[in-house]
Design an enzyme around this catalytic site. Structure first.
Site, PDB file in Angstrom:
ATOM      1  N   LYS A  13      -6.445  23.155   3.321  1.00 10.45           N
ATOM      2  CA  LYS A  13      -7.318  22.998   4.495  1.00 10.45           C
ATOM      3  C   LYS A  13      -7.385  24.298   5.302  1.00 10.45           C
ATOM      4  O   LYS A  13      -8.459  24.773   5.646  1.00 10.45           O
ATOM      5  CB  LYS A  13      -6.810  21.852   5.402  1.00 10.45           C
ATOM      6  CG  LYS A  13      -6.752  20.508   4.704  1.00 10.45           C
ATOM      7  CD  LYS A  13      -6.290  19.399   5.644  1.00 10.45           C
ATOM      8  CE  LYS A  13      -4.882  19.541   6.187  1.00 10.45           C
ATOM      9  NZ  LYS A  13      -3.804  19.460   5.181  1.00 10.45           N
ATOM     10  N   ARG A  88      -6.131  12.350  11.856  1.00  7.16           N
ATOM     11  CA  ARG A  88      -5.138  11.925  10.869  1.00  7.16           C
ATOM     12  C   ARG A  88      -4.874  10.431  10.926  1.00  7.16           C
ATOM     13  O   ARG A  88      -4.078   9.926  10.117  1.00  7.16           O
ATOM     14  CB  ARG A  88      -3.815  12.660  11.135  1.00  7.16           C
ATOM     15  CG  ARG A  88      -3.728  14.009  10.449  1.00  7.16           C
ATOM     16  CD  ARG A  88      -2.512  14.712  10.989  1.00  7.16           C
ATOM     17  NE  ARG A  88      -1.713  15.296   9.946  1.00  7.16           N
ATOM     18  CZ  ARG A  88      -1.716  16.622   9.680  1.00  7.16           C
ATOM     19  NH1 ARG A  88      -2.482  17.436  10.335  1.00  7.16           N
ATOM     20  NH2 ARG A  88      -0.939  17.092   8.746  1.00  7.16           N
ATOM     21  N   ARG A 127       5.007  28.721  -0.598  1.00 10.99           N
ATOM     22  CA  ARG A 127       4.764  29.244   0.757  1.00 10.99           C
ATOM     23  C   ARG A 127       6.088  29.421   1.503  1.00 10.99           C
ATOM     24  O   ARG A 127       6.279  30.402   2.219  1.00 10.99           O
ATOM     25  CB  ARG A 127       3.833  28.308   1.540  1.00 10.99           C
ATOM     26  CG  ARG A 127       3.581  28.815   2.955  1.00 10.99           C
ATOM     27  CD  ARG A 127       2.486  28.073   3.672  1.00 10.99           C
ATOM     28  NE  ARG A 127       2.862  26.694   3.955  1.00 10.99           N
ATOM     29  CZ  ARG A 127       2.043  25.794   4.444  1.00 10.99           C
ATOM     30  NH1 ARG A 127       0.780  26.112   4.686  1.00 10.99           N
ATOM     31  NH2 ARG A 127       2.434  24.561   4.683  1.00 10.99           N
ATOM     32  N   ARG A 135       8.056  27.829   8.529  1.00 11.43           N
ATOM     33  CA  ARG A 135       7.767  26.472   9.007  1.00 11.43           C
ATOM     34  C   ARG A 135       8.920  25.547   8.659  1.00 11.43           C
ATOM     35  O   ARG A 135       9.264  25.385   7.489  1.00 11.43           O
ATOM     36  CB  ARG A 135       6.464  25.956   8.367  1.00 11.43           C
ATOM     37  CG  ARG A 135       5.235  26.342   9.184  1.00 11.43           C
ATOM     38  CD  ARG A 135       3.963  25.852   8.548  1.00 11.43           C
ATOM     39  NE  ARG A 135       3.861  24.398   8.466  1.00 11.43           N
ATOM     40  CZ  ARG A 135       2.739  23.772   8.179  1.00 11.43           C
ATOM     41  NH1 ARG A 135       1.619  24.454   7.968  1.00 11.43           N
ATOM     42  NH2 ARG A 135       2.696  22.445   8.107  1.00 11.43           N
ATOM     43  N   ARG A 146       5.970  13.995   4.740  1.00 13.39           N
ATOM     44  CA  ARG A 146       4.592  14.315   5.148  1.00 13.39           C
ATOM     45  C   ARG A 146       3.593  13.672   4.196  1.00 13.39           C
ATOM     46  O   ARG A 146       2.543  13.186   4.614  1.00 13.39           O
ATOM     47  CB  ARG A 146       4.383  15.843   5.188  1.00 13.39           C
ATOM     48  CG  ARG A 146       5.081  16.515   6.366  1.00 13.39           C
ATOM     49  CD  ARG A 146       5.348  17.989   6.139  1.00 13.39           C
ATOM     50  NE  ARG A 146       4.155  18.801   6.031  1.00 13.39           N
ATOM     51  CZ  ARG A 146       4.136  20.041   5.529  1.00 13.39           C
ATOM     52  NH1 ARG A 146       5.257  20.589   5.068  1.00 13.39           N
ATOM     53  NH2 ARG A 146       3.018  20.716   5.470  1.00 13.39           N
TER      54      ARG A 146
HETATM   55  P1  AP5 Z   1      -2.882  25.714   3.147  1.00 11.20           P
HETATM   56  O1  AP5 Z   1      -4.245  26.258   3.167  1.00 11.20           O
HETATM   57  O2  AP5 Z   1      -1.928  26.128   4.226  1.00 11.20           O
HETATM   58  O3  AP5 Z   1      -2.921  24.109   3.068  1.00 11.20           O
HETATM   59  P2  AP5 Z   1      -3.036  23.057   4.238  1.00 11.20           P
HETATM   60  O4  AP5 Z   1      -3.739  21.888   3.659  1.00 11.20           O
HETATM   61  O5  AP5 Z   1      -3.599  23.695   5.464  1.00 11.20           O
HETATM   62  O6  AP5 Z   1      -1.486  22.748   4.387  1.00 11.20           O
HETATM   63  P3  AP5 Z   1      -0.553  22.538   5.637  1.00 11.20           P
HETATM   64  O7  AP5 Z   1       0.825  22.454   5.064  1.00 11.20           O
HETATM   65  O8  AP5 Z   1      -0.777  23.530   6.710  1.00 11.20           O
HETATM   66  O9  AP5 Z   1      -1.077  21.134   6.075  1.00 11.20           O
HETATM   67  P4  AP5 Z   1      -0.463  20.037   6.944  1.00 11.20           P
HETATM   68  O10 AP5 Z   1      -1.568  19.076   7.053  1.00 11.20           O
HETATM   69  O11 AP5 Z   1       0.811  19.468   6.452  1.00 11.20           O
HETATM   70  O12 AP5 Z   1      -0.015  20.840   8.246  1.00 11.20           O
HETATM   71  P5  AP5 Z   1      -0.544  20.887   9.734  1.00 11.20           P
HETATM   72  O13 AP5 Z   1      -0.269  22.237  10.218  1.00 11.20           O
HETATM   73  O14 AP5 Z   1      -1.915  20.338   9.843  1.00 11.20           O
HETATM   74  O15 AP5 Z   1      -2.257  26.026   1.714  1.00 11.20           O
HETATM   75  C1  AP5 Z   1      -0.906  25.714   1.403  1.00 11.20           C
HETATM   76  C2  AP5 Z   1      -0.389  26.771   0.388  1.00 11.20           C
HETATM   77  O16 AP5 Z   1      -1.126  26.638  -0.828  1.00 11.20           O
HETATM   78  C3  AP5 Z   1      -0.580  28.219   0.849  1.00 11.20           C
HETATM   79  O17 AP5 Z   1       0.498  28.986   0.414  1.00 11.20           O
HETATM   80  C4  AP5 Z   1      -1.884  28.654   0.156  1.00 11.20           C
HETATM   81  O18 AP5 Z   1      -1.919  30.025  -0.101  1.00 11.20           O
HETATM   82  C5  AP5 Z   1      -1.835  27.842  -1.133  1.00 11.20           C
HETATM   83  N1  AP5 Z   1      -3.165  27.463  -1.610  1.00 11.20           N
HETATM   84  C6  AP5 Z   1      -4.233  27.068  -0.860  1.00 11.20           C
HETATM   85  N2  AP5 Z   1      -5.287  26.774  -1.643  1.00 11.20           N
HETATM   86  C7  AP5 Z   1      -4.876  26.975  -2.930  1.00 11.20           C
HETATM   87  C8  AP5 Z   1      -5.523  26.841  -4.192  1.00 11.20           C
HETATM   88  N3  AP5 Z   1      -6.803  26.427  -4.305  1.00 11.20           N
HETATM   89  N4  AP5 Z   1      -4.805  27.119  -5.300  1.00 11.20           N
HETATM   90  C9  AP5 Z   1      -3.508  27.537  -5.212  1.00 11.20           C
HETATM   91  N5  AP5 Z   1      -2.849  27.700  -4.032  1.00 11.20           N
HETATM   92  C10 AP5 Z   1      -3.519  27.417  -2.909  1.00 11.20           C
HETATM   93  O19 AP5 Z   1       0.411  19.836  10.450  1.00 11.20           O
HETATM   94  C11 AP5 Z   1       1.791  20.085  10.633  1.00 11.20           C
HETATM   95  C12 AP5 Z   1       2.373  18.976  11.491  1.00 11.20           C
HETATM   96  O20 AP5 Z   1       1.784  18.987  12.804  1.00 11.20           O
HETATM   97  C13 AP5 Z   1       2.154  17.537  11.004  1.00 11.20           C
HETATM   98  O21 AP5 Z   1       3.116  17.142  10.034  1.00 11.20           O
HETATM   99  C14 AP5 Z   1       2.285  16.757  12.303  1.00 11.20           C
HETATM  100  O22 AP5 Z   1       3.624  16.616  12.700  1.00 11.20           O
HETATM  101  C15 AP5 Z   1       1.594  17.681  13.311  1.00 11.20           C
HETATM  102  N6  AP5 Z   1       0.147  17.407  13.411  1.00 11.20           N
HETATM  103  C16 AP5 Z   1      -0.872  18.272  13.099  1.00 11.20           C
HETATM  104  N7  AP5 Z   1      -2.065  17.690  13.299  1.00 11.20           N
HETATM  105  C17 AP5 Z   1      -1.805  16.438  13.763  1.00 11.20           C
HETATM  106  C18 AP5 Z   1      -2.640  15.346  14.111  1.00 11.20           C
HETATM  107  N8  AP5 Z   1      -3.974  15.413  14.037  1.00 11.20           N
HETATM  108  N9  AP5 Z   1      -2.032  14.187  14.510  1.00 11.20           N
HETATM  109  C19 AP5 Z   1      -0.683  14.093  14.599  1.00 11.20           C
HETATM  110  N10 AP5 Z   1       0.174  15.095  14.256  1.00 11.20           N
HETATM  111  C20 AP5 Z   1      -0.393  16.251  13.838  1.00 11.20           C
END
Ligand code: AP5
Length: 192
Positions: A13, A88, A127, A135, A146
């Site tokens: 994402k 979410r 990562r 992180r 998660r």
């Molecule tokens: P990346 O692009 O970072 O993937 P992502 O989907 O953004 O992953 P995140 O781990 O950031 O998502 P998340 O939803 O768990 O975290 P968030 O910060 O939203 O890619 C991941 C890796 O893969 C990278 O190394 C990248 O280079 C690689 N990659 C990407 N595309 C690729 C491809 N096509 N092929 C190969 N490799 C690839 O949330 C964190 C926490 O915050 C949550 O757990 C929760 O506690 C809180 N939170 C955030 N939003 C909310 C909400 N709306 N409601 C409640 N709590 C929330």
């Protein structure tokens, strides 16, 4: 253009949001990044969110909806935005529909990045190695949590947006350029 990027942790994402903001001159709204910034700044929201995030659970709906409501009202969102990591839960999705409805806005598309759980673990571990564990939630145990939360609370939003007729799925296991190209085709068709 107003786009929601749906997908499990590590599905790409953030990676795709960064690419799309450049192409379409819109802003990225990542609740994860906003919450991590609040944690780093030691704000009230950050203090409440830190332990929840470290456990891999969801921060309460009212907190994230409040953050997004303030952000969407800002001037730079007028040209469009890409939501990465929000909504979410059904509650967040319904609150957001209400919020943008009041502002006379409509969503262009909800794009679901489809990647199997076993691929996600490899990406998150990579990562964690590359960032030196920046992180606290990037480890096998918290990722399991998660993913459980994603499947139970967020994945059902695929049906929510399918019912609205705006859901589009993309194979997120492809290389990032191919994923980006698929998303662009979807957005251009949706905006036409
Ligand atoms: P990346 O692009 O970072 O993937 P992502 O989907 O953004 O992953 P995140 O781990 O950031 O998502 P998340 O939803 O768990 O975290 P968030 O910060 O939203 O890619 C991941 C890796 O893969 C990278 O190394 C990248 O280079 C690689 N990659 C990407 N595309 C690729 C491809 N096509 N092929 C190969 N490799 C690839 O949330 C964190 C926490 O915050 C949550 O757990 C929760 O506690 C809180 N939170 C955030 N939003 C909310 C909400 N709306 N409601 C409640 N709590 C929330």
């Amino acid at each position: 253009m107003r786009v929601i990027l749906l997908g499990p942790p590590g599905s790409g994402k953030g990676t795709q949001a960064v690419r799309l903001v450049k192409k379409y001159d819109i802003v990225q709204l990542s609740t994860g990044d906003m919450l991590r910034a609040a944690v780093a700044a030691g704000t009230d929201v950050g203090l409440k969110a830190k332990a929840i995030m470290d456990r891999g659970e969801l921060v309460p709906d009212e907190v994230v909806v409040g953050i997004i409501a303030e952000r969407v009202a800002e001037k730079d969102c007028e040209n469009g935005f890409i939501l990465d990591g929000f909504p979410r839960t059904f509650n967040q999705a319904a609150s957001f529909d209400e919020l943008i409805g009041e502002r006379g806005m409509k969503l262009t598309a909800a794009v679901s990045l489809e990647v199997p759980d076993e691929v996600l673990l490899g990406r998150i571990e990579k990562r964690a190695r590359e960032t030196g564990g920046a992180r606290a939630d990037d480890n096998a145990e918290t990722l399991k949590k998660r993913l459980g939360v994603y499947h139970a609370q967020t994945e059902p939003l695929i049906g929510y947006y399918r019912d609205q007729g705006i859901l589009r799925a993309v194979d997120g296991t492809q290389d990032p350029d191919a994923v980006e190209s698929d998303i662009e085709k979807i957005l251009e068709a949706a905006a036409a």
